[in-house]
Structure formats: structure tokens, C-alpha cells
Scaffold this motif. Structure first.
Motif: not given
Length: 167
Positions: A49-59, A41-47
Motif C-alpha cells: 500500500n505504501e509502495s502504491i501511495n509512493i507511486n501515486k505521489l511519484k505520478v 503478510d499484514r506488513q507486506k500488504l502495508k508495504l
């Protein structure tokens, strides 16, 4: 018979111990699975968050790309305007050069005319001087008349020269 009962009790106790050991192992495995589940679950949350960060970077990247495209379009427009300005300047400069050449030609013509007038004035003076010498014996009034004419011619030419110099 007591021995069979005792033996059965011992076997049951052994089975009980085995079951307890299995139960303890099962509980330990259950705790380990809970721990692993929490870790997942912790790794899922981390992923996530990383996905959100990647999407922010994409934007951000899309925004920066749009900004760069806008800047490129503005630069292209500015370059076109600069090229047009350069063409206009070159055209105006050529007109200016032609005007300067025409002014120089006009200046040369005016200088030639002025030199011709000066030569004419000198010739007139020489002619008048010759006339004066040949008519020395004429009356004083004729002499004054000739001097006056000479003076008027000189003033007229000087005035014309002065006007041309001012022009």
C-alpha cells in the motif's frame, strides 16, 4: 520382571510426556509461526500500500513538474510578448514625441507668421493713416475708397487669422 516392565512403562510414559510436551511446543511454535506469517503478510500488504501511495505521489510529482514546466514556458512566452509590447510602445512613444515636437515647431512658426501679419496690418494701418492725413484735402470719394480698402485689408487679415486659429 514386572519391575522392568513397570520401569519400561514409566520410561515410555516419560518419553510420551516428553513427546507430548515437544508436540505442544511444536504446536505452539507452529501457531507462533502462523501468527508471525500473518503479521508478515499484514506488513507486506502495508508495504505494498505504501509502495502504491509512493507511486501515486511519484505520478502526482511528475504531473506537477510537467504543469510547472508548462507554466514556466507560458511565463517565458508572456515575458517575450511583454518585452515586444514594451519595445513597440517605446517606438510609438518616440514617434509621438517627435510629432509633438514638430507640432510645437509648427505652432511657433504659425505664431511668428501671425505676429508678422499683425505687424504688417499695423504697418498698413499706420501707412494708411499717414496717407489719410496727407490726403485730407482730397475728395470725399477718395476718402471713402481708402476707408473701404482699409476695412477690406483688416477683414482679410482677420479672416486669415481666424482660419489659422481654427487650423
Amino acid at each position: 520382571q514386572q519391575a522392568k516392565v513397570d520401569e519400561a512403562i514409566i520410561k515410555l510414559e516419560e518419553k510420551k510426556t516428553l513427546l507430548n510436551n515437544e508436540n505442544i511446543s511444536f504446536e505452539q511454535e507452529k501457531e507462533k509461526l502462523k501468527h508471525d506469517s500473518l503479521e508478515l503478510d499484514r506488513q507486506k500488504l502495508k508495504l505494498e500500500n505504501e509502495s502504491i501511495n509512493i507511486n501515486k505521489l511519484k505520478v502526482e510529482l511528475v504531473q506537477q513538474t510537467e504543469d510547472m514546466e508548462m507554466k514556466q514556458a507560458n511565463l517565458s512566452t508572456e515575458m517575450k510578448l511583454l518585452k515586444e509590447s514594451k519595445k513597440t510602445f517605446e517606438t510609438e512613444y518616440k514617434k509621438f514625441e517627435i510629432t509633438v515636437q514638430e507640432a510645437e515647431k509648427e505652432k511657433e512658426n504659425m505664431l511668428r507668421q501671425h505676429e508678422l501679419r499683425l505687424a504688417q496690418v499695423a504697418e498698413d494701418r499706420a501707412r494708411l493713416t499717414r496717407q489719410q492725413e496727407t490726403q485730407q484735402q482730397s475728395s470725399e470719394k477718395e476718402k471713402e475708397s481708402l476707408d473701404l480698402r482699409l476695412k477690406l485689408v483688416c477683414e482679410r487679415e482677420a479672416g486669415a487669422v481666424a482660419l489659422e486659429s481654427k487650423a
